[in-house]
Design an enzyme around this catalytic site. Structure first.
Site, PDB file in Angstrom:
ATOM      1  N   ARG A 259     -13.771  -8.194  -0.283  1.00  0.00           N
ATOM      2  CA  ARG A 259     -13.056  -7.761   0.931  1.00  0.00           C
ATOM      3  C   ARG A 259     -12.503  -6.338   0.760  1.00  0.00           C
ATOM      4  NH1 ARG A 259      -7.657  -5.865   2.223  1.00  0.00           N
ATOM      5  NH2 ARG A 259      -7.150  -6.520   4.332  1.00  0.00           N
ATOM      6  N   VAL A 260     -12.708  -5.529   1.788  1.00  0.00           N
ATOM      7  CA  VAL A 260     -12.177  -4.165   1.789  1.00  0.00           C
ATOM      8  C   VAL A 260     -11.253  -4.039   2.997  1.00  0.00           C
ATOM      9  CG1 VAL A 260     -12.760  -1.719   2.059  1.00  0.00           C
ATOM     10  CG2 VAL A 260     -14.190  -3.188   0.618  1.00  0.00           C
ATOM     11  N   GLY A 261     -10.115  -3.399   2.793  1.00  0.00           N
ATOM     12  CA  GLY A 261      -9.144  -3.254   3.884  1.00  0.00           C
ATOM     13  C   GLY A 261      -9.319  -1.966   4.661  1.00  0.00           C
TER      14      GLY A 261
ATOM     15  N   THR B 212       0.830  -1.206   0.000  1.00  0.00           N
ATOM     16  CA  THR B 212       0.000   0.000   0.000  1.00  0.00           C
ATOM     17  C   THR B 212       0.865   1.257   0.000  1.00  0.00           C
ATOM     18  OG1 THR B 212      -1.830  -1.040   1.141  1.00  0.00           O
ATOM     19  CG2 THR B 212      -1.551   1.302   1.546  1.00  0.00           C
TER      20      THR B 212
ATOM     21  N   THR C 144      -0.224   1.078   6.647  1.00  0.00           N
ATOM     22  CA  THR C 144      -0.042  -0.086   5.776  1.00  0.00           C
ATOM     23  C   THR C 144       0.122  -1.316   6.650  1.00  0.00           C
ATOM     24  OG1 THR C 144       1.434  -1.225   4.240  1.00  0.00           O
ATOM     25  CG2 THR C 144       2.432   0.498   5.599  1.00  0.00           C
ATOM     26  N   GLY C 145      -0.492  -2.401   6.252  1.00  0.00           N
ATOM     27  CA  GLY C 145      -0.370  -3.614   7.052  1.00  0.00           C
ATOM     28  C   GLY C 145      -1.590  -4.491   6.868  1.00  0.00           C
TER      29      GLY C 145
HETATM   30  N1  ASP Z   1      -3.564  -2.331   4.502  1.00  0.00           N
HETATM   31  C1  ASP Z   1      -3.811  -2.905   3.226  1.00  0.00           C
HETATM   32  C2  ASP Z   1      -5.056  -3.753   3.304  1.00  0.00           C
HETATM   33  O1  ASP Z   1      -5.237  -4.458   4.272  1.00  0.00           O
HETATM   34  C3  ASP Z   1      -2.714  -3.763   2.725  1.00  0.00           C
HETATM   35  C4  ASP Z   1      -1.381  -3.081   2.644  1.00  0.00           C
HETATM   36  O2  ASP Z   1      -1.024  -2.308   3.521  1.00  0.00           O
HETATM   37  O3  ASP Z   1      -0.662  -3.340   1.670  1.00  0.00           O
HETATM   38  O4  ASP Z   1      -5.832  -3.732   2.371  1.00  0.00           O
END
Ligand code: ASP
Length: 341
Positions: free
Chosen positions: A235-237, A207, A258-259
């Site tokens: 699915r939504v993050g 991200t 990010t995570g």
């Molecule tokens: N935080 C993002 C998600 O869970 C993934 C990422 O950080 O790359 O959609």
């Protein structure tokens, strides 16, 4: 009377000068298993180039007196257009072999926000998120509705094939293979229903995000992502969830995360950092560390954040092995970092 006027205008210009001196921009390009061991010099150089380009893009805007909103949007666009990051062009693939992107932007000045989720044809989701904020009465739009809105707003629409990259496709193939293997094992950490287990390739988060402070003393945050490889069922993050992956408030800080999104949503990461500053009087570093290095670690939520306050203080904590990150300060001094140490 004249003296009072002089004092007030002197004070105002000092305050403005301080704000101008503090223009700052911080970025991330994802956290995860990023180690020297699995990096090549060529790959590292490529990442550093785009991260530096992103920093310079935002800095140029801020330096010319532009707003933090313009800066975070333009900076994120640079990373969205690069195949290296899991956003825009380089978005990861879903279980069905599609690219579904999420993005959000927030203005710390007035707490306005806009976000999109599960969009598949918008070249730069971050710009549509901004349109949602500025040209609609809503905060969040999803899927085909968001795409229709983007089109109406003159956003660039592309064929979904634009988002194909071989590296991401191969990552999906690997995840599908690992999923087959892992079906016999327990230890699912996705928070999915046990009888409908989703194996999400969860160790590489690419991200992108940006937080910025402009010469007016306004904060803004922006985050854009393709989500997680092999995600299913729409699915939504956390990225497009205001208060989770993206948050900005002039009274406290601007945050982009990010995570592993599920953990970041449940921990309301962005807002929690802001709340620690607001209610407990924590500084930005202490607040960000508390959430990322303590709370998330206890909850097994892997990832990191960038967080910036109104004075230009910032933090970039992460509890994973690495995080692409960088900053640029008012005097133009900048740094791009990748590893833990
Ligand atoms: N935080 C993002 C998600 O869970 C993934 C990422 O950080 O790359 O959609």
């Amino acid at each position: 009377m004249k003296l009072l006027f002089l004092t007030v205008s002197l004070l105002a210009s000092t305050l403005l000068a301080t704000a101008q001196n503090n223009i700052t921009l911080v970025i991330h390009g994802g956290a995860g298993t990023i180690t020297r061991k699995n990096m090549t010099p060529e790959k590292e150089k490529a990442y550093r180039e785009v991260l530096n380009q992103a920093l310079q893009t935002g800095y140029t805007i801020l330096k010319k007196g532009g707003t933090s909103l313009d800066a975070v949007e333009a900076t994120v666009r640079v990373m969205e257009d690069s195949p290296l990051f899991n956003a825009g062009k380089g978005a990861v693939f879903t279980h069905e072999g599609k690219n579904e992107m999420d993005a959000a932007i927030m203005d710390g000045k007035n707490l306005m926000a806009g976000s999109v989720a599960s969009v598949t044809t918008i070249r730069n989701p971050i710009s549509t998120a901004r349109k949602v904020m500025e040209k609609s009465e809503h905060v969040m739009m999803i899927g085909t509705g968001a795409e229709a809105f983007a089109k109406k707003q003159g956003m660039e629409i592309v064929d979904p094939s634009y988002f194909y990259t071989e590296a991401r496709w191969n990552a999906l193939q690997k995840a599908l293979k690992d999923e087959k293997t892992s079906l016999d094992h327990s230890g699912d950490t996705t928070g999915a229903l046990i009888d409908d287990k989703i194996f999400i390739e969860g160790k590489k988060f690419g991200t992108v995000g940006c937080v910025a402070l402009d010469k007016f003393g306004n904060l803004a945050a922006a985050t854009s992502t393709g989500g997680m490889t092999n995600k299913r069922y729409g699915r939504v993050g956390d990225a497009p969830i205001i208060g989770a992956g993206t948050y900005a408030n002039n009274a406290t800080c601007a945050v982009s995360a990010t995570g592993h999104g599920e953990y970041f949503i449940r921990s309301v990461v962005g807002y929690d950092i802001s709340a620690l500053m607001e209610y407990k009087g924590y500084g930005v570093k202490k607040a960000a560390d508390e959430v990322v290095m303590k709370k998330l670690v206890e909850r097994k939520g892997e990832g990191g954040v960038i967080a910036l306050d109104r004075k230009g203080n910032f933090a970039m904590p992460f509890n994973s092995e690495g995080m692409y990150r960088g900053y640029i300060k008012a005097d133009g001094s900048s740094e791009v970092l990748i590893y833990k140490d």
